[in-house]
Design a protein around this motif. Structure first.
Motif, short mmCIF file in Angstrom:
data_model
loop_
_atom_site.label_atom_id
_atom_site.label_comp_id
_atom_site.label_asym_id
_atom_site.label_seq_id
_atom_site.Cartn_x
_atom_site.Cartn_y
_atom_site.Cartn_z
N GLU A 79 -16.94 -15.15 3.60
CA GLU A 79 -16.21 -15.21 2.34
C GLU A 79 -15.52 -13.88 2.03
N ARG A 80 -16.16 -12.78 2.36
CA ARG A 80 -15.55 -11.47 2.15
C ARG A 80 -14.31 -11.32 3.04
N ASP A 81 -14.43 -11.74 4.30
CA ASP A 81 -13.28 -11.68 5.22
C ASP A 81 -12.13 -12.54 4.71
N GLU A 82 -12.46 -13.73 4.21
CA GLU A 82 -11.43 -14.62 3.65
C GLU A 82 -10.76 -13.98 2.44
N LEU A 83 -11.56 -13.34 1.59
CA LEU A 83 -11.02 -12.67 0.41
C LEU A 83 -10.06 -11.56 0.81
N VAL A 84 -10.44 -10.79 1.81
CA VAL A 84 -9.57 -9.71 2.30
C VAL A 84 -8.26 -10.31 2.82
N GLY A 85 -8.34 -11.37 3.61
CA GLY A 85 -7.14 -12.00 4.15
C GLY A 85 -6.24 -12.55 3.05
N GLN A 86 -6.84 -13.20 2.07
CA GLN A 86 -6.06 -13.75 0.95
C GLN A 86 -5.39 -12.62 0.15
N GLU A 88 -4.57 -9.60 1.24
CA GLU A 88 -3.48 -9.03 2.03
C GLU A 88 -2.25 -9.93 1.97
N GLN A 89 -2.44 -11.24 2.04
CA GLN A 89 -1.31 -12.17 1.96
C GLN A 89 -0.65 -12.11 0.59
N GLN A 90 -1.46 -12.08 -0.46
CA GLN A 90 -0.91 -11.99 -1.81
C GLN A 90 -0.15 -10.67 -2.00
N LEU A 91 -0.67 -9.61 -1.43
CA LEU A 91 0.01 -8.32 -1.52
C LEU A 91 1.35 -8.37 -0.81
N ASP A 92 1.38 -8.94 0.40
CA ASP A 92 2.65 -9.08 1.13
C ASP A 92 3.64 -9.91 0.31
N ASN A 93 3.16 -11.00 -0.30
CA ASN A 93 4.04 -11.84 -1.11
C ASN A 93 4.55 -11.09 -2.33
N LEU A 94 3.68 -10.37 -3.00
CA LEU A 94 4.06 -9.60 -4.18
C LEU A 94 5.11 -8.56 -3.83
N LEU A 95 4.91 -7.91 -2.71
CA LEU A 95 5.79 -6.81 -2.33
C LEU A 95 6.98 -7.27 -1.50
N ASP A 96 7.05 -8.57 -1.24
CA ASP A 96 8.17 -9.14 -0.49
C ASP A 96 8.35 -8.56 0.90
N GLU A 97 7.27 -8.09 1.48
CA GLU A 97 7.38 -7.54 2.83
C GLU A 97 5.98 -7.37 3.40
N PRO A 98 5.82 -7.55 4.71
CA PRO A 98 4.51 -7.32 5.32
C PRO A 98 4.17 -5.83 5.34
N ARG A 99 2.88 -5.55 5.40
CA ARG A 99 2.47 -4.15 5.47
C ARG A 99 2.91 -3.56 6.81
N PRO A 100 3.17 -2.26 6.82
CA PRO A 100 3.59 -1.63 8.08
C PRO A 100 2.47 -1.69 9.11
N SER A 101 2.84 -1.79 10.38
CA SER A 101 1.85 -1.85 11.46
C SER A 101 1.34 -0.47 11.76
#
Length: 101
Positions: A79-86, A88-101
């Motif tokens: 559940e913690r891993d799922e929360l982290v993934g969710q 990160e996805q919400q952050l990418d959506n909010l910021l309109d761009e994926p995080r830098p590699s």
């Protein structure tokens, strides 16, 4: 917005955008003290770092963190891993761009 937000974001525009979005959400919320803090920072009148460390807001910030931590501790590792993934996805959506590699 107070310059301290940009300093805390390390001049990373993604983090500054996230902090602005978070402060905007707090400013629109019902909590009087956190709303006051967010309004002050967004208005350029309050240093975010000083406010976060101030006794004036410590009870409200501590209570909010306590609620989060109580919830987090009840999650199993999956559940913690799922929360982290969710998150990160919400952050990418909010910021309109994926995080830098």
């Amino acid at each position: 917005m107070h310059d301290s937000v940009y300093e805390m974001a390390g001049d990373d525009p993604r983090l500054a955008k996230l902090l602005r979005a978070s402060l905007t959400k707090l400013a629109a919320g019902p909590d009087g003290r956190l709303k006051e803090l967010a309004d002050g920072v967004l208005g350029g009148h309050v240093d975010l770092r000083q406010a976060a460390m101030s006794d004036a807001y410590s009870d409200e910030l501590g209570a909010a963190f306590g609620r989060f931590w109580s919830h987090y501790e009840q999650l199993d590792q999956r559940e913690r891993d799922e929360l982290v993934g969710q998150t990160e996805q919400q952050l990418d959506n909010l910021l309109d761009e994926p995080r830098p590699s």
